[in-house]
Design a protein around this motif. Sequence first.
Motif, PDB file in Angstrom:
ATOM      1  N   PHE A 165      12.596 -11.907  -6.089  1.00  0.00           N
ATOM      2  CA  PHE A 165      13.816 -12.206  -5.341  1.00  0.00           C
ATOM      3  C   PHE A 165      15.030 -11.672  -6.071  1.00  0.00           C
ATOM      4  CE2 PHE A 165      12.325 -14.778  -1.939  1.00  0.00           C
ATOM      5  CZ  PHE A 165      11.232 -15.458  -2.423  1.00  0.00           C
ATOM      6  N   PHE A 176      20.149 -15.619  -1.792  1.00  0.00           N
ATOM      7  CA  PHE A 176      18.916 -14.910  -2.083  1.00  0.00           C
ATOM      8  C   PHE A 176      18.547 -13.914  -0.994  1.00  0.00           C
ATOM      9  CE2 PHE A 176      17.031 -16.909  -5.798  1.00  0.00           C
ATOM     10  CZ  PHE A 176      17.848 -18.009  -5.958  1.00  0.00           C
ATOM     11  N   GLY A 177      17.916 -12.823  -1.425  1.00  0.00           N
ATOM     12  CA  GLY A 177      17.296 -11.912  -0.493  1.00  0.00           C
ATOM     13  C   GLY A 177      15.992 -12.485   0.033  1.00  0.00           C
ATOM     14  N   PRO A 178      15.330 -11.771   0.953  1.00  0.00           N
ATOM     15  CA  PRO A 178      14.122 -12.284   1.589  1.00  0.00           C
ATOM     16  C   PRO A 178      12.871 -12.182   0.739  1.00  0.00           C
ATOM     17  CG  PRO A 178      14.630 -10.122   2.441  1.00  0.00           C
ATOM     18  CD  PRO A 178      15.766 -10.487   1.541  1.00  0.00           C
ATOM     19  N   GLY A 179      12.941 -11.451  -0.357  1.00  0.00           N
ATOM     20  CA  GLY A 179      11.786 -11.352  -1.247  1.00  0.00           C
ATOM     21  C   GLY A 179      11.013 -10.056  -1.072  1.00  0.00           C
ATOM     22  N   TYR A 233      17.585 -26.300  -3.424  1.00  0.00           N
ATOM     23  CA  TYR A 233      17.361 -25.136  -2.577  1.00  0.00           C
ATOM     24  C   TYR A 233      16.072 -25.359  -1.789  1.00  0.00           C
ATOM     25  CZ  TYR A 233      20.995 -22.125  -4.538  1.00  0.00           C
ATOM     26  OH  TYR A 233      22.204 -21.565  -4.885  1.00  0.00           O
ATOM     27  N   GLN A 280      12.984 -23.324   0.553  1.00  0.00           N
ATOM     28  CA  GLN A 280      12.361 -22.034   0.881  1.00  0.00           C
ATOM     29  C   GLN A 280      11.383 -22.249   2.028  1.00  0.00           C
ATOM     30  OE1 GLN A 280       9.776 -20.387  -2.141  1.00  0.00           O
ATOM     31  NE2 GLN A 280      10.194 -18.295  -1.474  1.00  0.00           N
ATOM     32  N   GLY A 314       7.805 -17.488   4.075  1.00  0.00           N
ATOM     33  CA  GLY A 314       8.137 -16.086   4.269  1.00  0.00           C
ATOM     34  C   GLY A 314       9.598 -15.734   4.087  1.00  0.00           C
ATOM     35  N   GLU A 315      10.383 -16.679   3.587  1.00  0.00           N
ATOM     36  CA  GLU A 315      11.816 -16.432   3.444  1.00  0.00           C
ATOM     37  C   GLU A 315      12.271 -16.622   2.006  1.00  0.00           C
ATOM     38  OE1 GLU A 315      12.859 -18.216   7.888  1.00  0.00           O
ATOM     39  OE2 GLU A 315      14.113 -18.715   6.171  1.00  0.00           O
ATOM     40  N   GLY A 316      13.515 -16.201   1.747  1.00  0.00           N
ATOM     41  CA  GLY A 316      14.128 -16.466   0.450  1.00  0.00           C
ATOM     42  C   GLY A 316      14.660 -17.886   0.373  1.00  0.00           C
ATOM     43  N   LEU A 317      15.196 -18.236  -0.775  1.00  0.00           N
ATOM     44  CA  LEU A 317      15.732 -19.576  -0.963  1.00  0.00           C
ATOM     45  C   LEU A 317      17.101 -19.701  -0.304  1.00  0.00           C
ATOM     46  CD1 LEU A 317      13.686 -19.118  -3.391  1.00  0.00           C
ATOM     47  CD2 LEU A 317      14.977 -20.905  -4.567  1.00  0.00           C
ATOM     48  N   PHE A 344      13.309 -26.710  -4.207  1.00  0.00           N
ATOM     49  CA  PHE A 344      13.567 -26.434  -5.610  1.00  0.00           C
ATOM     50  C   PHE A 344      14.823 -27.170  -6.066  1.00  0.00           C
ATOM     51  CE2 PHE A 344      10.616 -23.000  -6.495  1.00  0.00           C
ATOM     52  CZ  PHE A 344      10.353 -22.468  -5.244  1.00  0.00           C
TER      53      PHE A 344
END
Lengths: 114, 113
Positions: free
Chosen positions: A90, A105-108, B36, B38, B41-44, B89
């Motif tokens: 990330f 954060f980005g999507p990973g 946070y 999550q 399939g997504e970011g935090l 988190f």
Amino acid sequence: EAQVTQNPRYLITVTGKKLTVTCSQNMNHEYMSWYRQDPGLGLRQIYYSMNVEVTDKGDVPEGYKVSRKEKRNFPLILESPSPNQTSLYFCASSSYRDRSYEQYFGPGTRLTVT
Amino acid sequence: GNSVTQMEGPVTLSEEAFLTINCTYTATGYPSLFWYVQYPGEGLQLLLKATKADDKGSNKGFEATYRKETTSFHLEKGSVQVSDSAVYFCALSVPPYGQNFVFGPGTRLSVLP
């Protein structure tokens, strides 16, 4: 739309083949960071950058490089990937809001090294 | 050093049950505290935060109170929904470089209909 973008989202590669994961943010943030996420370990910081041309090691920098030539971009470079770098990565950028910094954060990027 | 400890997951609850996820921290200096979330399939995404002792952060029915005396920041929700299934988190940031965050290992929550 304010966002952090990463590319690619998924990558399968072989040991030793250099790769770069790109990260870009459109919020004019000075601070950017890379994390890796592994089961049971949470997020661990790899590198961070306080501003253009200013980078520093996080907790797990071995095997990674970064650069910050422009404010919006912060690519992560694996010069010689190894299987133990298989992970979910990330990118994040940070701004000050309501008395503290907040990270976006980005999507990973899911990386598999065989 | 700075660290965050969270309760081990996974946590499985029925819809409308009460949720608590424990979080304790150690920090040099006066941290800001965060939760946070999550989704698969997504970011935090930032869920809520608190920046000083006794502050309560809240969002989407979730709450957490900054307890300096017990160094805790437990997440609670009175009635969970299936859509709350995610990994949560706990995190902190400490001056002077408040941009640097320390995250807990995450707690996976599954809510069953």
